[in-house]
Design a protein around this motif. Sequence first.
Motif, PDB file in Angstrom:
ATOM      1  N   ALA A 296       0.829  -1.207   0.000  1.00  0.00           N
ATOM      2  CA  ALA A 296       0.000   0.000   0.000  1.00  0.00           C
ATOM      3  C   ALA A 296       0.864   1.258   0.000  1.00  0.00           C
ATOM      4  CB  ALA A 296      -0.929  -0.008   1.202  1.00  0.00           C
ATOM      5  N   ALA A 297       1.961   1.220   0.752  1.00  0.00           N
ATOM      6  CA  ALA A 297       2.869   2.366   0.785  1.00  0.00           C
ATOM      7  C   ALA A 297       3.458   2.638  -0.592  1.00  0.00           C
ATOM      8  CB  ALA A 297       3.978   2.129   1.800  1.00  0.00           C
ATOM      9  N   ALA A 298       3.784   1.563  -1.321  1.00  0.00           N
ATOM     10  CA  ALA A 298       4.300   1.729  -2.684  1.00  0.00           C
ATOM     11  C   ALA A 298       3.198   2.186  -3.633  1.00  0.00           C
ATOM     12  CB  ALA A 298       4.906   0.419  -3.170  1.00  0.00           C
ATOM     13  N   ALA A 299       1.970   1.710  -3.382  1.00  0.00           N
ATOM     14  CA  ALA A 299       0.851   2.051  -4.272  1.00  0.00           C
ATOM     15  C   ALA A 299       0.511   3.541  -4.207  1.00  0.00           C
ATOM     16  CB  ALA A 299      -0.374   1.212  -3.922  1.00  0.00           C
ATOM     17  N   VAL A 300       0.466   4.117  -3.012  1.00  0.00           N
ATOM     18  CA  VAL A 300       0.133   5.542  -2.908  1.00  0.00           C
ATOM     19  C   VAL A 300       1.257   6.422  -3.447  1.00  0.00           C
ATOM     20  CG1 VAL A 300      -1.437   5.223  -0.969  1.00  0.00           C
ATOM     21  CG2 VAL A 300       0.963   5.757  -0.527  1.00  0.00           C
ATOM     22  N   GLY A 301       2.450   5.835  -3.598  1.00  0.00           N
ATOM     23  CA  GLY A 301       3.564   6.563  -4.196  1.00  0.00           C
ATOM     24  C   GLY A 301       3.685   6.355  -5.692  1.00  0.00           C
ATOM     25  N   ASP A 302       2.679   5.675  -6.309  1.00  0.00           N
ATOM     26  CA  ASP A 302       2.635   5.467  -7.759  1.00  0.00           C
ATOM     27  C   ASP A 302       3.826   4.667  -8.272  1.00  0.00           C
ATOM     28  OD1 ASP A 302       0.247   6.955  -7.973  1.00  0.00           O
ATOM     29  OD2 ASP A 302       1.381   8.824  -8.010  1.00  0.00           O
ATOM     30  N   CYS A 303       4.214   3.632  -7.540  1.00  0.00           N
ATOM     31  CA  CYS A 303       5.328   2.784  -7.962  1.00  0.00           C
ATOM     32  C   CYS A 303       4.876   1.771  -9.003  1.00  0.00           C
ATOM     33  CB  CYS A 303       5.921   2.047  -6.752  1.00  0.00           C
ATOM     34  SG  CYS A 303       6.771   3.115  -5.594  1.00  0.00           S
ATOM     35  N   SER A 304       5.854   1.178  -9.672  1.00  0.00           N
ATOM     36  CA  SER A 304       5.564   0.164 -10.687  1.00  0.00           C
ATOM     37  C   SER A 304       5.089  -1.125 -10.034  1.00  0.00           C
ATOM     38  CB  SER A 304       6.823  -0.122 -11.509  1.00  0.00           C
ATOM     39  OG  SER A 304       7.805  -0.764 -10.698  1.00  0.00           O
ATOM     40  N   GLU A 305       4.496  -2.001 -10.830  1.00  0.00           N
ATOM     41  CA  GLU A 305       4.034  -3.292 -10.331  1.00  0.00           C
ATOM     42  C   GLU A 305       5.201  -4.107  -9.784  1.00  0.00           C
ATOM     43  OE1 GLU A 305       1.562  -6.150  -9.065  1.00  0.00           O
ATOM     44  OE2 GLU A 305       0.949  -4.221  -9.915  1.00  0.00           O
ATOM     45  N   GLU A 306       6.361  -4.015 -10.425  1.00  0.00           N
ATOM     46  CA  GLU A 306       7.544  -4.751  -9.964  1.00  0.00           C
ATOM     47  C   GLU A 306       7.911  -4.342  -8.538  1.00  0.00           C
ATOM     48  OE1 GLU A 306      12.323  -5.250 -10.996  1.00  0.00           O
ATOM     49  OE2 GLU A 306      11.183  -3.551 -11.766  1.00  0.00           O
ATOM     50  N   VAL A 307       7.911  -3.047  -8.279  1.00  0.00           N
ATOM     51  CA  VAL A 307       8.281  -2.550  -6.957  1.00  0.00           C
ATOM     52  C   VAL A 307       7.213  -2.920  -5.937  1.00  0.00           C
ATOM     53  CG1 VAL A 307       8.706  -0.467  -5.580  1.00  0.00           C
ATOM     54  CG2 VAL A 307       9.711  -0.681  -7.863  1.00  0.00           C
ATOM     55  N   LYS A 308       5.944  -2.770  -6.298  1.00  0.00           N
ATOM     56  CA  LYS A 308       4.862  -3.111  -5.374  1.00  0.00           C
ATOM     57  C   LYS A 308       4.900  -4.592  -5.009  1.00  0.00           C
ATOM     58  CE  LYS A 308       1.547  -1.251  -7.919  1.00  0.00           C
ATOM     59  NZ  LYS A 308       0.197  -0.783  -8.333  1.00  0.00           N
ATOM     60  N   THR A 309       5.151  -5.448  -5.995  1.00  0.00           N
ATOM     61  CA  THR A 309       5.216  -6.891  -5.728  1.00  0.00           C
ATOM     62  C   THR A 309       6.390  -7.229  -4.827  1.00  0.00           C
ATOM     63  OG1 THR A 309       4.174  -7.419  -7.851  1.00  0.00           O
ATOM     64  CG2 THR A 309       5.456  -9.163  -6.799  1.00  0.00           C
ATOM     65  N   ALA A 310       7.540  -6.620  -5.114  1.00  0.00           N
ATOM     66  CA  ALA A 310       8.729  -6.891  -4.293  1.00  0.00           C
ATOM     67  C   ALA A 310       8.508  -6.469  -2.849  1.00  0.00           C
ATOM     68  CB  ALA A 310       9.937  -6.158  -4.879  1.00  0.00           C
ATOM     69  N   LEU A 311       7.875  -5.325  -2.649  1.00  0.00           N
ATOM     70  CA  LEU A 311       7.670  -4.839  -1.293  1.00  0.00           C
ATOM     71  C   LEU A 311       6.585  -5.636  -0.562  1.00  0.00           C
ATOM     72  CD1 LEU A 311       8.138  -1.022  -1.886  1.00  0.00           C
ATOM     73  CD2 LEU A 311       9.712  -2.630  -0.787  1.00  0.00           C
ATOM     74  N   PHE A 312       5.602  -6.140  -1.290  1.00  0.00           N
ATOM     75  CA  PHE A 312       4.644  -7.069  -0.669  1.00  0.00           C
ATOM     76  C   PHE A 312       5.385  -8.306  -0.165  1.00  0.00           C
ATOM     77  CE2 PHE A 312       1.787 -10.693  -0.685  1.00  0.00           C
ATOM     78  CZ  PHE A 312       0.647 -10.209  -0.055  1.00  0.00           C
ATOM     79  N   GLN A 313       6.284  -8.845  -0.987  1.00  0.00           N
ATOM     80  CA  GLN A 313       7.049 -10.020  -0.588  1.00  0.00           C
ATOM     81  C   GLN A 313       7.990  -9.707   0.578  1.00  0.00           C
ATOM     82  OE1 GLN A 313       6.491 -13.005  -1.502  1.00  0.00           O
ATOM     83  NE2 GLN A 313       5.103 -12.641  -3.209  1.00  0.00           N
ATOM     84  N   TYR A 314       8.560  -8.513   0.586  1.00  0.00           N
ATOM     85  CA  TYR A 314       9.368  -8.079   1.732  1.00  0.00           C
ATOM     86  C   TYR A 314       8.537  -8.168   3.012  1.00  0.00           C
ATOM     87  CZ  TYR A 314      11.461  -4.791   5.064  1.00  0.00           C
ATOM     88  OH  TYR A 314      11.969  -4.201   6.205  1.00  0.00           O
ATOM     89  N   GLY A 315       7.335  -7.602   2.974  1.00  0.00           N
ATOM     90  CA  GLY A 315       6.478  -7.631   4.148  1.00  0.00           C
ATOM     91  C   GLY A 315       6.037  -9.030   4.527  1.00  0.00           C
ATOM     92  N   ARG A 316       5.776  -9.865   3.514  1.00  0.00           N
ATOM     93  CA  ARG A 316       5.351 -11.243   3.788  1.00  0.00           C
ATOM     94  C   ARG A 316       6.436 -12.025   4.514  1.00  0.00           C
ATOM     95  NH1 ARG A 316       5.269 -16.512   1.384  1.00  0.00           N
ATOM     96  NH2 ARG A 316       6.479 -15.944  -0.442  1.00  0.00           N
ATOM     97  N   HIS A 317       7.653 -11.994   3.967  1.00  0.00           N
ATOM     98  CA  HIS A 317       8.742 -12.754   4.592  1.00  0.00           C
ATOM     99  C   HIS A 317       9.136 -12.151   5.936  1.00  0.00           C
ATOM    100  CE1 HIS A 317       9.375 -15.592   1.390  1.00  0.00           C
ATOM    101  NE2 HIS A 317       9.482 -14.632   0.491  1.00  0.00           N
ATOM    102  N   LEU A 318       9.157 -10.831   6.028  1.00  0.00           N
ATOM    103  CA  LEU A 318       9.479 -10.190   7.305  1.00  0.00           C
ATOM    104  C   LEU A 318       8.425 -10.542   8.356  1.00  0.00           C
ATOM    105  CD1 LEU A 318      11.425  -8.095   8.687  1.00  0.00           C
ATOM    106  CD2 LEU A 318       9.667  -6.397   8.186  1.00  0.00           C
ATOM    107  N   GLY A 319       7.158 -10.506   7.966  1.00  0.00           N
ATOM    108  CA  GLY A 319       6.089 -10.830   8.901  1.00  0.00           C
ATOM    109  C   GLY A 319       6.143 -12.270   9.381  1.00  0.00           C
ATOM    110  N   LEU A 320       6.466 -13.192   8.477  1.00  0.00           N
ATOM    111  CA  LEU A 320       6.599 -14.593   8.881  1.00  0.00           C
ATOM    112  C   LEU A 320       7.776 -14.766   9.837  1.00  0.00           C
ATOM    113  CD1 LEU A 320       5.860 -16.429   5.504  1.00  0.00           C
ATOM    114  CD2 LEU A 320       4.395 -16.344   7.537  1.00  0.00           C
ATOM    115  N   ALA A 321       8.905 -14.113   9.527  1.00  0.00           N
ATOM    116  CA  ALA A 321      10.057 -14.175  10.431  1.00  0.00           C
ATOM    117  C   ALA A 321       9.696 -13.609  11.800  1.00  0.00           C
ATOM    118  CB  ALA A 321      11.241 -13.409   9.831  1.00  0.00           C
ATOM    119  N   PHE A 322       8.965 -12.486  11.801  1.00  0.00           N
ATOM    120  CA  PHE A 322       8.552 -11.851  13.053  1.00  0.00           C
ATOM    121  C   PHE A 322       7.710 -12.805  13.893  1.00  0.00           C
ATOM    122  CE2 PHE A 322       6.090  -9.221  15.858  1.00  0.00           C
ATOM    123  CZ  PHE A 322       6.897  -8.132  16.153  1.00  0.00           C
TER     124      PHE A 322
END
Length: 438
Positions: A296-322
């Motif tokens: 969502a943070a990338a989406a409101v900043g008008d980022c590309s789909e590549e960046v939005k997908t990568a940051l979703f995955q960042y949050g997913r893996h970070l959240g699982l580790a947490f």
Amino acid sequence: MLCHNQYPCKLLACKQSRSIHHLSNVRIIAAHKLCYLNKVSSLSWGGEVRPLSSSKNNALNTSTKSDVKVNDKGQNIDIKARHSSLEILKNSECSSSDEICKENSEEILLKISAPVQTSLERLTKNLTEAIGKGHPLLMAAAKQIFGGKGKRIRPTIILLIGQATAELLGKSCDADLSARHMRVAEIAEIIHTASLVHDDVLDESDIRRGRRTVNSLYGTRVAVLVGDFLFAQSSWLLSCLGNIEVIGLMSQVIANFAQGEVSQATRLFDCSLSLEQYLEKSFCKTASLIASGSRAAAAVGDCSEEVKTALFQYGRHLGLAFQIVDDVLDFTETTQRLGKPRGQDLASGNLTAPTLYALWANAGKGELKSLIESRFEDPKSLERALQLVEEAGGIMAARRLAAEHAEKARTCLEVLPNYSPARHSLNLIVNYVLLRTR
């Protein structure tokens, strides 16, 4: 993952607890109120799930190979900032009484928040005023909830991504862009807090983060209503934001919370629980909000789909580790530091990564399985079960699983510019997740 209109049927089938049924439906109702605006496809937890090795008995083996390709532009990696997650894990293996671990995690947390500290202070003030202005009781509850020394990890991630993606796109982080990221950060923290208020009701918890819980101060009825109000407030703020993609992302989070609660409630003391089922539940209860907030943070900043997908995955893996680290701390930390009794997850039948790995390692003996299935009728049996989990290597195996997901999260940051202080802080969050002791 179930689609939204399947949830009520699943909930009605769950007869284990009226309170679980009520709170989960509250979350579903909130999600359905937003469904008519949800024009984006639902993002599942996307879990590639596998044990740390092909053999369940070799649970201590590990791999840090990423399953996410996020950078095909040949961008350089910030070698100074990127430490091996397994090396961090190795260096942090100390007892809960060792102050070095505590100091390291707290120092990292200060460094993480430095680029957005002013915004975080404003966020806390905004949340207290927004939640508490309607009624004196709500104000008292808001001060109790937001007045503590919470880590504010979720809004910190969102604000840092806002800064890093602005640098990526060559934009100045102007007042309008900052306001949009602040609003997303506030929404994420309100949703997170609402889930904690309801969790404390379900768990009958009296203490949270060293402070009295809302239900212990004002009773179950008020706590349920406060949680409901928080979810409703997040829905209102989402509608004011007016971003269809973000509305879809965050409404899916609320639905995921309900799915995670029902999944956990229906598999208590179930020794057949698989690692995949555990990770899916962990995504729903913890990682979903971090992943969706990051995108969502990338989406409101008008980022590309590549960046939005990568940051979703960042949050997913970070959240699982947490969540995995959180489950480890239930075995390793003292009641005083955790703010809840040691081994509470296991005592309540919530089987987490350390227990699952220990069950596999202890499969031939069966003692741990027997203790769990007895639901710890003997007062001494819980302590014995905690001992068996440690002796079987379940805690260390779970730490390595957390390190694997942490390294995958770190790799996802390669879409962001190396020179960005915000990216450096996002990388430090990975370190903090592995080092934290509470």
